[in-house]
Design an enzyme around this catalytic site. Structure first.
Site, PDB file in Angstrom:
ATOM      1  N   LYS A  22       0.814  -1.224   0.000  1.00 46.18           N
ATOM      2  CA  LYS A  22       0.000   0.000   0.000  1.00 46.18           C
ATOM      3  C   LYS A  22       0.842   1.265   0.000  1.00 46.18           C
ATOM      4  O   LYS A  22       1.948   1.286   0.522  1.00 46.18           O
ATOM      5  CB  LYS A  22      -0.908   0.006   1.232  1.00 46.18           C
ATOM      6  CG  LYS A  22      -1.996  -1.046   1.166  1.00 46.18           C
ATOM      7  CD  LYS A  22      -2.895  -0.987   2.375  1.00 46.18           C
ATOM      8  CE  LYS A  22      -3.969  -2.058   2.280  1.00 46.18           C
ATOM      9  NZ  LYS A  22      -4.750  -2.139   3.519  1.00 46.18           N
ATOM     10  N   ARG A  25     -14.151  -9.071   8.750  1.00 45.62           N
ATOM     11  CA  ARG A  25     -15.400  -8.515   8.223  1.00 45.62           C
ATOM     12  C   ARG A  25     -16.113  -9.515   7.315  1.00 45.62           C
ATOM     13  O   ARG A  25     -17.326  -9.608   7.300  1.00 45.62           O
ATOM     14  CB  ARG A  25     -15.113  -7.233   7.429  1.00 45.62           C
ATOM     15  CG  ARG A  25     -14.562  -6.093   8.257  1.00 45.62           C
ATOM     16  CD  ARG A  25     -13.957  -5.026   7.384  1.00 45.62           C
ATOM     17  NE  ARG A  25     -12.894  -5.597   6.569  1.00 45.62           N
ATOM     18  CZ  ARG A  25     -12.297  -5.000   5.559  1.00 45.62           C
ATOM     19  NH1 ARG A  25     -12.684  -3.805   5.211  1.00 45.62           N
ATOM     20  NH2 ARG A  25     -11.339  -5.602   4.888  1.00 45.62           N
ATOM     21  N   SER A  70     -10.739   1.601   4.934  1.00 42.28           N
ATOM     22  CA  SER A  70     -10.112   2.922   4.824  1.00 42.28           C
ATOM     23  C   SER A  70     -10.215   3.435   3.390  1.00 42.28           C
ATOM     24  O   SER A  70     -10.428   4.636   3.159  1.00 42.28           O
ATOM     25  CB  SER A  70      -8.651   2.842   5.268  1.00 42.28           C
ATOM     26  OG  SER A  70      -8.585   2.431   6.607  1.00 42.28           O
TER      27      SER A  70
HETATM   28  N1  COA Z   1     -13.394  -2.272  10.282  1.00 46.85           N
HETATM   29  C1  COA Z   1     -13.265  -1.570   9.166  1.00 46.85           C
HETATM   30  N2  COA Z   1     -12.242  -1.725   8.305  1.00 46.85           N
HETATM   31  C2  COA Z   1     -11.324  -2.627   8.598  1.00 46.85           C
HETATM   32  C3  COA Z   1     -11.389  -3.409   9.754  1.00 46.85           C
HETATM   33  C4  COA Z   1     -12.481  -3.200  10.620  1.00 46.85           C
HETATM   34  N3  COA Z   1     -12.631  -3.881  11.745  1.00 46.85           N
HETATM   35  N4  COA Z   1     -10.344  -4.243   9.767  1.00 46.85           N
HETATM   36  C5  COA Z   1      -9.637  -3.993   8.660  1.00 46.85           C
HETATM   37  N5  COA Z   1     -10.240  -3.026   7.958  1.00 46.85           N
HETATM   38  C6  COA Z   1      -9.812  -2.497   6.667  1.00 46.85           C
HETATM   39  C7  COA Z   1      -8.577  -1.649   6.724  1.00 46.85           C
HETATM   40  O1  COA Z   1      -8.869  -0.287   6.893  1.00 46.85           O
HETATM   41  C8  COA Z   1      -7.975  -1.915   5.387  1.00 46.85           C
HETATM   42  O2  COA Z   1      -8.599  -1.086   4.430  1.00 46.85           O
HETATM   43  P1  COA Z   1      -7.817  -0.671   3.099  1.00 46.85           P
HETATM   44  O3  COA Z   1      -7.405  -1.948   2.410  1.00 46.85           O
HETATM   45  O4  COA Z   1      -8.835   0.073   2.350  1.00 46.85           O
HETATM   46  O5  COA Z   1      -6.629   0.154   3.548  1.00 46.85           O
HETATM   47  C9  COA Z   1      -8.369  -3.341   5.056  1.00 46.85           C
HETATM   48  O6  COA Z   1      -9.493  -3.605   5.863  1.00 46.85           O
HETATM   49  C10 COA Z   1      -7.308  -4.349   5.308  1.00 46.85           C
HETATM   50  O7  COA Z   1      -6.926  -4.271   6.666  1.00 46.85           O
HETATM   51  P2  COA Z   1      -5.706  -5.140   7.176  1.00 46.85           P
HETATM   52  O8  COA Z   1      -5.794  -6.511   6.656  1.00 46.85           O
HETATM   53  O9  COA Z   1      -5.615  -4.948   8.652  1.00 46.85           O
HETATM   54  O10 COA Z   1      -4.486  -4.523   6.422  1.00 46.85           O
HETATM   55  P3  COA Z   1      -3.670  -3.260   6.749  1.00 46.85           P
HETATM   56  O11 COA Z   1      -2.993  -2.847   5.516  1.00 46.85           O
HETATM   57  O12 COA Z   1      -4.476  -2.221   7.437  1.00 46.85           O
HETATM   58  O13 COA Z   1      -2.567  -3.785   7.798  1.00 46.85           O
HETATM   59  C11 COA Z   1      -0.518  -4.884   8.417  1.00 46.85           C
HETATM   60  C12 COA Z   1      -1.721  -4.874   7.475  1.00 46.85           C
HETATM   61  C13 COA Z   1       0.190  -3.523   8.426  1.00 46.85           C
HETATM   62  C14 COA Z   1      -0.982  -5.245   9.817  1.00 46.85           C
HETATM   63  C15 COA Z   1       0.439  -5.984   7.877  1.00 46.85           C
HETATM   64  O14 COA Z   1       0.822  -5.667   6.558  1.00 46.85           O
HETATM   65  C16 COA Z   1       1.701  -6.121   8.738  1.00 46.85           C
HETATM   66  O15 COA Z   1       1.662  -6.820   9.747  1.00 46.85           O
HETATM   67  N6  COA Z   1       2.787  -5.439   8.329  1.00 46.85           N
HETATM   68  C17 COA Z   1       4.073  -5.497   9.053  1.00 46.85           C
HETATM   69  C18 COA Z   1       5.088  -6.388   8.302  1.00 46.85           C
HETATM   70  C19 COA Z   1       4.758  -7.836   8.576  1.00 46.85           C
HETATM   71  O16 COA Z   1       4.949  -8.334   9.669  1.00 46.85           O
HETATM   72  N7  COA Z   1       4.177  -8.507   7.549  1.00 46.85           N
HETATM   73  C20 COA Z   1       3.678  -9.861   7.727  1.00 46.85           C
HETATM   74  C21 COA Z   1       4.688 -10.898   7.419  1.00 46.85           C
HETATM   75  S1  COA Z   1       5.213 -10.803   5.727  1.00 46.85           S
END
Ligand code: COA
Length: 161
Positions: A41, A90, A128
């Site tokens: 992202k 979700r 988001s």
């Molecule tokens: N209500 C509403 N929206 C929600 C939600 C909820 N309860 N839970 C998740 N979402 C949304 C998020 O806003 C996000 O929306 P977007 O795709 O439009 O931005 C989407 O659902 C995906 O959320 P999520 O799966 O939590 O992804 P993320 O990008 O927000 O976070 C990390 C992912 C940062 C936690 C993950 O990439 C990470 O752990 N990164 C660190 C590096 C690492 O350890 N990687 C893993 C091993 S390779």
């Protein structure tokens, strides 16, 4: 003392996230909201802005804090002495992706448990990206983000137009 991490990009934090945060705060002594990088992202809000928006949304919660970490989720969890990572679910497609992530994180650190919390049905359609899209097209997104940050999000998107 039980410490859990609630990780995400939070670009920006939504009512769906806040629902999971509030419920998690009832289950754990401390909840650390971790703003992390998703390499797939390209966030609109800077890290500092994302942290600020979350802080504004959780002023009434006494057992949770916000931090940024530029590395692996499991390394951050270990550094913070957390034993659990909370993920909101979700949809079925969320589960498929999160199941894979949970297995991967388990392989990286077997001591960290991933706990799935089912998102409140009222927020199951929020993301988001949806917030940013509605805002950028001039739609009403006041039900989708915490009221404390609505104006900040609106202004940021307005500037970027
Ligand atoms: N209500 C509403 N929206 C929600 C939600 C909820 N309860 N839970 C998740 N979402 C949304 C998020 O806003 C996000 O929306 P977007 O795709 O439009 O931005 C989407 O659902 C995906 O959320 P999520 O799966 O939590 O992804 P993320 O990008 O927000 O976070 C990390 C992912 C940062 C936690 C993950 O990439 C990470 O752990 N990164 C660190 C590096 C690492 O350890 N990687 C893993 C091993 S390779």
């Amino acid at each position: 003392m039980s410490i859990a991490i609630y990780p995400g990009s939070f670009d920006p934090v939504t009512c769906g996230h806040l629902d999971i945060i509030r419920r998690s705060c009832k289950l754990f002594d401390t909840v650390i909201i971790a703003v992390l990088n998703n390499s797939a992202k390209n966030p609109l809000f800077s890290v500092d802005e994302r942290i600020e928006l979350i802080k504004k949304s959780i002023t009434d919660l006494t057992n949770c804090k916000v931090m940024y970490f530029d590395g692996l989720l499991v390394d951050f969890a270990k550094q913070q002495s957390a034993t659990a990572v909370i993920k909101g679910l979700r949809t079925i497609s969320d589960f498929e992706y999160e199941y894979q992530m949970a297995q991967l994180n388990k392989k990286l650190n077997a001591n960290i448990e991933t706990l799935f919390m089912v998102t409140n049905a009222n927020y199951s359609y929020i993301s988001s990206s949806v917030v940013k899209e509605i805002a950028s097209l001039g739609g009403d997104f006041s039900d989708l983000v915490p009221k404390e940050i609505y104006e900040d999000v609106r202004q940021k998107i307005e500037k970027g137009r």
